[in-house]
Motif scaffolding. Sequence first.
Motif, PDB file in Angstrom:
ATOM      1  N   ASN A 215      -3.697   7.537  -4.214  1.00  0.00           N
ATOM      2  CA  ASN A 215      -4.281   6.266  -3.765  1.00  0.00           C
ATOM      3  C   ASN A 215      -4.353   5.235  -4.888  1.00  0.00           C
ATOM      4  O   ASN A 215      -5.392   4.606  -5.114  1.00  0.00           O
ATOM      5  CB  ASN A 215      -5.686   6.493  -3.179  1.00  0.00           C
ATOM      6  CG  ASN A 215      -6.192   5.292  -2.400  1.00  0.00           C
ATOM      7  OD1 ASN A 215      -5.406   4.505  -1.877  1.00  0.00           O
ATOM      8  ND2 ASN A 215      -7.510   5.145  -2.341  1.00  0.00           N
TER       9      ASN A 215
ATOM     10  N   PRO B 270      -5.608   0.165  -3.576  1.00  0.00           N
ATOM     11  CA  PRO B 270      -6.741   0.884  -2.964  1.00  0.00           C
ATOM     12  C   PRO B 270      -7.756  -0.118  -2.397  1.00  0.00           C
ATOM     13  O   PRO B 270      -7.982  -1.182  -2.960  1.00  0.00           O
ATOM     14  CB  PRO B 270      -7.323   1.675  -4.139  1.00  0.00           C
ATOM     15  CG  PRO B 270      -6.882   0.959  -5.363  1.00  0.00           C
ATOM     16  CD  PRO B 270      -5.541   0.383  -5.038  1.00  0.00           C
ATOM     17  N   GLY B 271      -8.322   0.241  -1.246  1.00  0.00           N
ATOM     18  CA  GLY B 271      -9.309  -0.637  -0.622  1.00  0.00           C
ATOM     19  C   GLY B 271      -8.718  -1.734   0.213  1.00  0.00           C
ATOM     20  O   GLY B 271      -9.454  -2.526   0.805  1.00  0.00           O
ATOM     21  N   ARG B 272      -7.389  -1.809   0.292  1.00  0.00           N
ATOM     22  CA  ARG B 272      -6.735  -2.811   1.143  1.00  0.00           C
ATOM     23  C   ARG B 272      -6.243  -2.149   2.424  1.00  0.00           C
ATOM     24  O   ARG B 272      -5.914  -0.968   2.444  1.00  0.00           O
ATOM     25  CB  ARG B 272      -5.538  -3.449   0.448  1.00  0.00           C
ATOM     26  CG  ARG B 272      -5.861  -4.536  -0.567  1.00  0.00           C
ATOM     27  CD  ARG B 272      -6.332  -3.951  -1.847  1.00  0.00           C
ATOM     28  NE  ARG B 272      -6.384  -4.927  -2.943  1.00  0.00           N
ATOM     29  CZ  ARG B 272      -6.830  -4.639  -4.152  1.00  0.00           C
ATOM     30  NH1 ARG B 272      -7.296  -3.411  -4.416  1.00  0.00           N
ATOM     31  NH2 ARG B 272      -6.833  -5.537  -5.092  1.00  0.00           N
TER      32      ARG B 272
ATOM     33  N   ASP C 253      -8.898   2.372   4.570  1.00  0.00           N
ATOM     34  CA  ASP C 253      -9.452   3.362   3.642  1.00  0.00           C
ATOM     35  C   ASP C 253      -8.923   4.744   3.992  1.00  0.00           C
ATOM     36  O   ASP C 253      -8.776   5.087   5.164  1.00  0.00           O
ATOM     37  CB  ASP C 253     -10.979   3.370   3.724  1.00  0.00           C
ATOM     38  CG  ASP C 253     -11.601   2.120   3.105  1.00  0.00           C
ATOM     39  OD1 ASP C 253     -11.068   1.639   2.087  1.00  0.00           O
ATOM     40  OD2 ASP C 253     -12.600   1.623   3.655  1.00  0.00           O
TER      41      ASP C 253
ATOM     42  N   THR D  95       0.809  -1.224   0.000  1.00  0.00           N
ATOM     43  CA  THR D  95       0.000   0.000   0.000  1.00  0.00           C
ATOM     44  C   THR D  95       0.838   1.268   0.000  1.00  0.00           C
ATOM     45  O   THR D  95       0.319   2.346  -0.302  1.00  0.00           O
ATOM     46  CB  THR D  95      -0.934   0.043   1.224  1.00  0.00           C
ATOM     47  OG1 THR D  95      -0.141   0.024   2.416  1.00  0.00           O
ATOM     48  CG2 THR D  95      -1.885  -1.144   1.225  1.00  0.00           C
TER      49      THR D  95
ATOM     50  N   LYS E 299      -9.846  -6.033   6.901  1.00  0.00           N
ATOM     51  CA  LYS E 299      -9.931  -4.573   6.989  1.00  0.00           C
ATOM     52  C   LYS E 299     -11.129  -4.091   7.816  1.00  0.00           C
ATOM     53  O   LYS E 299     -10.982  -3.154   8.624  1.00  0.00           O
ATOM     54  CB  LYS E 299      -9.983  -3.971   5.590  1.00  0.00           C
ATOM     55  CG  LYS E 299      -9.844  -2.457   5.591  1.00  0.00           C
ATOM     56  CD  LYS E 299      -9.916  -1.877   4.198  1.00  0.00           C
ATOM     57  CE  LYS E 299     -11.330  -1.908   3.669  1.00  0.00           C
ATOM     58  NZ  LYS E 299     -11.483  -1.164   2.400  1.00  0.00           N
TER      59      LYS E 299
ATOM     60  N   THR F 202      -7.980  -7.348   2.313  1.00  0.00           N
ATOM     61  CA  THR F 202      -9.393  -6.962   2.287  1.00  0.00           C
ATOM     62  C   THR F 202     -10.196  -7.737   3.325  1.00  0.00           C
ATOM     63  O   THR F 202     -11.191  -7.234   3.844  1.00  0.00           O
ATOM     64  CB  THR F 202      -9.987  -7.220   0.893  1.00  0.00           C
ATOM     65  OG1 THR F 202      -9.793  -8.601   0.544  1.00  0.00           O
ATOM     66  CG2 THR F 202      -9.322  -6.342  -0.156  1.00  0.00           C
TER      67      THR F 202
END
Length: 472
Positions: free
Chosen positions: A461, A465-467, A470, A207, A435, A432
Motif C-alpha cells: 500500500n 495510500p488513503g486515496r 481504503d 493507486t 472517497k 480524497t
Amino acid sequence: MASPQDTSALLAELAAVLDPAGLQAGDAIETRFRKDWYAPLDPLPPIAVARPRSTAEVSAVLAICNRYRQAVVPQGGLTGLAGAATPAGGELVLSLERMRGVEEIDTQAGTMTVMAGTTLQAAQDAARASDWLFPVDLGARGSCQIGGNIATNAGGNRVIRYGMMRDQVLGLEAVLADGTVVSSLNKMQKNNAGYDLRQLFIGSEGTLGVITRAVLRLAPLPGCTQTALCALRSYDDVVALLRHAQRRLSGRVSAFEAMWADFYELVTTRVPGVRAPLPAGAPFYVLLDLQGNDAGQDGAAFESMLEAAMEAGLITDAAVAASEKEAASFWKLRDAVAEFPVMWAPNAAYDVSVPIGQIGRFAESLRAAVLARWPHAELVNFGHVGDSNLHISVYLPGCTADDFPEHEISEVLYPKVREFDGSISAEHGIGTHKKPFLGHSRTPEALALMRLIKRSLDPNNILCPGRVIDVD
C-alpha cells in the motif's frame, strides 16, 4: 512515519539512481509540488520530490520506496480536482514532468506514442502538425499531462463524438509498486490476447501503478468547425436539441455544452473579458460545435439544422460564430469556470453524472436542497450533458476558507446523486475528496473487488495510500 535514519538512507539510495536535478528534499522542495488545484496545502511537507527522466528511473525509485514501505504520490500537471495528487506529510512525490515528448506518430496506424509527462496541448499540437487530431480537450490543456489524463480517465468537451480518454488509449506502459515494468505499447484496435491490462491503470488515479508511456488513437483532422450559441426555454428542449442536431448532422456534433441561466449570468457579468453573444434571461444556453471537412456544405447543414430547431420551437435565439476568433470568444463562456477559484472563492466544485433525461429534475431538486440549508448560497450548473455529465459549483457569501462547509454541502449533494441513480464522479476521479462517498455509486461487492485488486498489485500500500479506497 519513517525514522530519520531510514529517511536518510532512503534519500541516499534515491540520489544514487537519479541525476542531481532529479531529487528535491528538505528546503529545496518547491511549493508547487505540495498541492493540486483545489486541495488544501498539507501543513507537513513531503519528504522529497523525485523527478525521473525515464521508465527505468521510475522503476528504480518505486523499487527503493517499496523496500522502505515509503508512501509515493505520482503527480502530473497538478490540475486535478479530487485531491489525489496532493501529498500528505511524509509522503514522497513522484513527478512525471521531466518525462515529456512525442516519441512517434504512425500515420499509417493513426497512432501517437507519448511519454506520460507530455502536456495535452503538446500532444494536440504534434498531432495537428501531422494532419491528425487528438480529440480529448479540456480547459487545462496547457498544464495537464497525458499520464494524468489517463490515470483519471479524463473526459472534456468532445466526449459525445470521440469518447473518454479510455477510448483513445490503445496501449500503455506502467510501473507497479515494486518496480516491475508492465509494457504493452499496442497499436491495434483489436487485440484480445488475454486480459486487457491497460484497463487496470486507466482511471486508477495512481493507486495501482505509475503510467509512463502510452499509445494514443488519433482521428482525422477536421477541415472546418461550425459553432453556435443557442438560447432555450427548458431542459427538455436542451435534450431535444441534442438529438435533433445529432440526427440532422449525421454524427458530426462534436461538442454540446449546456449552461443554466445562473452560470451564464455569472460568467458574462463577473468574469473579465467574457462577453455575452446573446442577451441574458433565457433559462438555458447551449454551445454546440460541428466538425466536418467541407466548410460550404457543413455550414449550410449547420444553419439548416438551427433554422429547423427554431421553427420547431426548440430554441428561441441563436448566434453563429462567423470566424475562428468569434468561436473562441464563445468558448470563453464555458472555459470561464477556470476563474472560479480566484473570483468566487471559496467554492465547492462537483463533477457528477446523472442519466440525461433526469439532469433537469436533479438540478432543480439539488438547488432546493442547498437553499433550504443555506438560503444565501449561490449555485451554478453547467456541463457536457450529452454524455450525462453535470458540473455544479456552490458559493456561500461571507465564508472563508476556514469555515466553508464543503463536507456538509457534499452530504447534501451526493445523496441526491444516489437518489437519481447517478455517479459521484463523471470525469475528475475520486481522490480524497470523494472517497467517503464512493459507496453512493459502488456496491459493497464492487468495493470489495477494488480492494482485492489494490492489495494484489500493491501489497505494501505505498501508491497513493488513503486515496480512492481504503484497503485496511
